[in-house]
Design an enzyme around this catalytic site. Structure first.
Site, mmCIF file in Angstrom:
data_model
loop_
_atom_site.group_PDB
_atom_site.id
_atom_site.type_symbol
_atom_site.label_atom_id
_atom_site.label_comp_id
_atom_site.label_asym_id
_atom_site.label_seq_id
_atom_site.Cartn_x
_atom_site.Cartn_y
_atom_site.Cartn_z
ATOM 1 N N TYR A 45 4.029 5.218 1.933
ATOM 2 C CA TYR A 45 4.761 4.110 2.538
ATOM 3 C C TYR A 45 3.790 3.180 3.255
ATOM 4 C CZ TYR A 45 9.268 6.387 1.633
ATOM 5 O OH TYR A 45 10.371 6.956 1.036
ATOM 6 N N GLU A 46 4.230 1.957 3.442
ATOM 7 C CA GLU A 46 3.374 0.889 3.951
ATOM 8 C C GLU A 46 2.801 1.165 5.333
ATOM 9 O OE1 GLU A 46 3.999 -3.870 4.856
ATOM 10 O OE2 GLU A 46 5.338 -2.855 3.457
ATOM 11 N N SER A 47 3.468 1.995 6.122
ATOM 12 C CA SER A 47 3.012 2.281 7.481
ATOM 13 C C SER A 47 1.790 3.190 7.508
ATOM 14 C CB SER A 47 4.144 2.916 8.288
ATOM 15 O OG SER A 47 4.701 4.010 7.579
ATOM 16 N N GLY A 48 1.371 3.708 6.344
ATOM 17 C CA GLY A 48 0.166 4.526 6.285
ATOM 18 C C GLY A 48 0.414 5.999 6.053
#
Length: 264
Positions: free
Chosen positions: A51-54
């Site tokens: 996911y984009e948050s890492g």
């Protein structure tokens, strides 16, 4: 025995089946996340969800509300800084598939999550692109899932937030270090794929009970159908049970008061 299922369940199950075991998938929130986690809980237990948050190789027990949902970090193998996520994992060519949703899509699979109407005086402001433009440019291929309607499937998007194949189907031609682009669009009516030559989206499979007329009426351009035209396989009892259980856990979790969540 014929199983009872909704068009939304049909869409999610079909989208989940598009992922293969062992794939590395950069997941968008919403319908893509629902499908990706169903895949992980069924036929693709070793799919790597990012996911984009890492969060890397996350295995959430419930569906996240956003990329910043703590559930993603708690259940991840590890969490890295967002610049590392994009620069090394995404731009470094380590993502097999980007799984995205959208508000508008057009005949050349361009996506719009920025605004509806004229840019200077929009009717509606949308959330924006987030990481989708970079995902669509750098992932080896892109899957898109959304509900089919004339408002969503338009001849030309009002604003290209995320590149599909450009306004003429040639937007990726000659651009180095860029992925293949959208290869599959899954809706609650059908499955679509870009024509090999023109890149225009063509219906390749109809879901059970859906007619060509229904798809044509829900699409903002004179949509074409592949020949032969396939019929999408129905969901299995196991897939429906697991999907419904996942959504029930999610609903129950998010219905808890904040104080109760904190106590746990």
């Amino acid at each position: 025995m014929t199983l009872a299922y909704s068009s939304s369940e049909m869409m999610t199950v079909t989208a989940a089946r598009a992922l293969s075991n062992g794939m590395t998938c950069f997941v968008g929130i919403g319908l893509p996340s629902e499908a990706a986690n169903l895949a992980r809980l069924t036929h693709a237990p070793e799919v790597v969800l990012i996911y984009e948050s890492g969060t890397l190789q996350t295995r959430p027990d419930i569906l996240p509300l956003s990329i910043g949902d703590g559930e993603l970090c708690e259940q991840a193998l590890t969490t890295v800084a967002v610049p590392e996520m994009f620069r090394y994992w995404l731009q470094g060519g380590h993502i097999d598939v980007g799984f995205l949703g959208t508000a508008q899509i057009d005949r050349y699979a361009n996506l719009n999550t920025t605004l509806i109407g004229d840019y200077q005086a929009p009717k509606v402001r949308l959330p924006g692109g987030g990481g989708a433009p970079e995902i669509a440019s750098n992932a080896r291929e892109v899957f898109i899932t959304l509900k089919h309607s004339p408002r969503a499937f338009v001849e030309a998007v009002d604003f290209i937030t995320t590149l599909g194949y450009g306004r003429d189907g040639k937007g990726r031609d000659g651009v180095p270090n860029i992925g293949r682009g959208p290869t599959k669009v899954i809706t609650d009516l059908c499955v679509m794929a870009p024509d090999a030559d023109t890149k225009e989206l063509v219906v390749t499979s109809l879901h059970p009970g859906v007619t060509r007329e229904q798809v044509s009426e829900s699409t903002g351009w004179p949509v074409r159908f592949a020949e032969p035209l396939a019929q999408t396989p129905e969901p299995s009892a196991e897939e429906l049970e697991i999907l419904r259980s996942l959504k029930a856990r999610t609903a129950a979790h998010h219905a808890k008061p904040v104080s109760q969540e904190a106590a746990q």
